[in-house]
Design a protein around this motif. Structure first.
Motif, PDB file in Angstrom:
ATOM      1  N   MET A 158      -3.900  -3.222  -9.918  1.00 46.01           N
ATOM      2  CA  MET A 158      -3.393  -2.712  -8.647  1.00 46.01           C
ATOM      3  C   MET A 158      -2.238  -3.543  -8.121  1.00 46.01           C
ATOM      4  O   MET A 158      -1.435  -3.071  -7.331  1.00 46.01           O
ATOM      5  CB  MET A 158      -4.511  -2.687  -7.602  1.00 46.01           C
ATOM      6  N   GLN A 159      -2.167  -4.801  -8.533  1.00 47.07           N
ATOM      7  CA  GLN A 159      -1.174  -5.729  -8.016  1.00 47.07           C
ATOM      8  C   GLN A 159      -1.266  -5.757  -6.497  1.00 47.07           C
ATOM      9  O   GLN A 159      -2.336  -5.819  -5.938  1.00 47.07           O
ATOM     10  CB  GLN A 159       0.235  -5.342  -8.496  1.00 47.07           C
ATOM     11  N   ASP A 160      -0.127  -5.665  -5.796  1.00 46.42           N
ATOM     12  CA  ASP A 160      -0.150  -5.705  -4.331  1.00 46.42           C
ATOM     13  C   ASP A 160       0.280  -4.368  -3.737  1.00 46.42           C
ATOM     14  O   ASP A 160       0.793  -4.307  -2.635  1.00 46.42           O
ATOM     15  CB  ASP A 160       0.757  -6.824  -3.812  1.00 46.42           C
ATOM     16  N   ARG A 161       0.054  -3.298  -4.500  1.00 44.71           N
ATOM     17  CA  ARG A 161       0.475  -1.984  -4.003  1.00 44.71           C
ATOM     18  C   ARG A 161      -0.455  -1.502  -2.887  1.00 44.71           C
ATOM     19  O   ARG A 161      -1.643  -1.814  -2.860  1.00 44.71           O
ATOM     20  CB  ARG A 161       0.463  -0.971  -5.152  1.00 44.71           C
ATOM     21  N   LYS A 162       0.102  -0.704  -1.998  1.00 43.64           N
ATOM     22  CA  LYS A 162      -0.681  -0.214  -0.878  1.00 43.64           C
ATOM     23  C   LYS A 162      -1.651   0.856  -1.352  1.00 43.64           C
ATOM     24  O   LYS A 162      -1.308   1.722  -2.140  1.00 43.64           O
ATOM     25  CB  LYS A 162       0.247   0.353   0.201  1.00 43.64           C
ATOM     26  N   SER A 163      -2.889   0.776  -0.857  1.00 44.86           N
ATOM     27  CA  SER A 163      -3.937   1.685  -1.313  1.00 44.86           C
ATOM     28  C   SER A 163      -4.721   2.229  -0.130  1.00 44.86           C
ATOM     29  O   SER A 163      -4.832   1.575   0.912  1.00 44.86           O
ATOM     30  CB  SER A 163      -4.878   0.954  -2.275  1.00 44.86           C
ATOM     31  N   SER A 164      -5.281   3.438  -0.300  1.00 45.77           N
ATOM     32  CA  SER A 164      -6.117   4.024   0.740  1.00 45.77           C
ATOM     33  C   SER A 164      -7.468   3.335   0.814  1.00 45.77           C
ATOM     34  O   SER A 164      -8.124   3.346   1.855  1.00 45.77           O
ATOM     35  CB  SER A 164      -6.332   5.520   0.471  1.00 45.77           C
ATOM     36  N   ILE A 165      -7.901   2.763  -0.299  1.00 44.52           N
ATOM     37  CA  ILE A 165      -9.176   2.062  -0.362  1.00 44.52           C
ATOM     38  C   ILE A 165      -8.907   0.607  -0.698  1.00 44.52           C
ATOM     39  O   ILE A 165      -8.365   0.297  -1.757  1.00 44.52           O
ATOM     40  CB  ILE A 165     -10.110   2.691  -1.417  1.00 44.52           C
TER      41      ILE A 165
END
Length: 266
Positions: free
Chosen positions: A200-207
């Motif tokens: 995921m690295q530092d990407r923005k996620s809904s969860i």
């Protein structure tokens, strides 16, 4: 004659060189004049430089914010088919909250109810680390097809003591090495084996989470923040599904009129 031609070329070359020198001298004079002007009006210059710097900083911040909002969950394939189940209260128009209640519809291919613990702990070499945990059932990895850095995310269902962690947590705990097979201790005291790493690295996620734990690790979980995530069938329309469930129904426990809807993560 050849001599005249050579003379013309010489004069032409000299003229071009002189022209370049004149242009260069004029440019240097302009630069010197600009520097003297800036030095003469120091306060005016400082105010303009600060204003320019602040403007550029604001543009960069706004650009980064818009980019992040447009790329939420961009690393998840089929994100346009994934949705959260929400409940709407008829007495409070506009109010929505996620729920873990079941949602049945022929256009739902798969659903998963997860528990989210935003203040959890793991132990590695007697050192405690604060983490966010998702306790997931067997369908979660089918709904949310996360990109894999190491191992196999589906291994979460093979053994209750398997655990999936994010690459950010892996780097924090184990550095740059492959963490597959490493042992950590969960807050319940259960030993867990890392069998997969999500890229995921530092990407923005809904969860938001740091690790995935199987719901079979414990028989009784404290139902904190249950969330139902669904995967709709290919070609199905989310609005059509919501229209089929548009009617409000009275909940026996609270006697409120509520309805279940789906909210896309895309």
């Amino acid at each position: 004659t050849p001599a005249e031609i050579r003379m013309c070329r010489t004069w032409g070359g000299d003229a071009a060189g002189i022209d370049i020198k004149i242009k260069t001298r004029n440019i240097m004079k302009i630069i010197q004049l600009a520097i003297r002007t800036l030095c003469r009006f120091k306060i005016y210059t400082i105010i303009n430089i600060i204003g320019l710097a602040l403007s550029m900083a604001c543009v960069i911040i706004i650009f980064r914010y818009v980019e992040q909002e447009l790329t939420v969950d961009s690393y998840i394939p089929d994100r346009d088919r994934i949705a959260f189940q929400i409940q709407e209260d008829k007495s409070s128009p506009g109010s929505r909250f996620v729920t873990g209640a079941g949602f049945s519809d022929p256009d739902i291919e798969c659903s998963s109810t997860v528990l989210w613990y935003n203040k959890d702990v793991i132990i590695l070499d007697k050192e405690r680390f604060d983490v966010e945990t998702i306790v997931a059932d067997s369908n979660f990895v089918k709904v949310m097809k996360f990109p894999v850095r190491y191992g196999n995310i589906a291994s979460l269902n093979d053994n209750p003591q398997n655990v999936i962690i994010t690459q950010i947590l892996a780097n924090k705990l184990f550095g740059d090495r492959n963490p597959i097979g490493e042992k950590i201790t969960y807050s319940t005291g259960d030993p867990l084996t890392v069998t997969g790493v999500i890229s995921m690295q530092d990407r923005k996620s809904s969860i938001h989470f740091d690790l995935l734990v199987s719901d079979k690790l414990q028989e009784d979980w404290v139902a904190t923040f249950p969330v139902n995530v669904v995967l709709i069938r290919q070609g199905a329309n989310l609005n059509t599904i919501n229209q089929r469930h548009a009617a409000y129904e009275t909940e026996p426990r609270t006697e409120k009129e509520i309805r279940n809807q789906l909210l896309s993560i895309n």
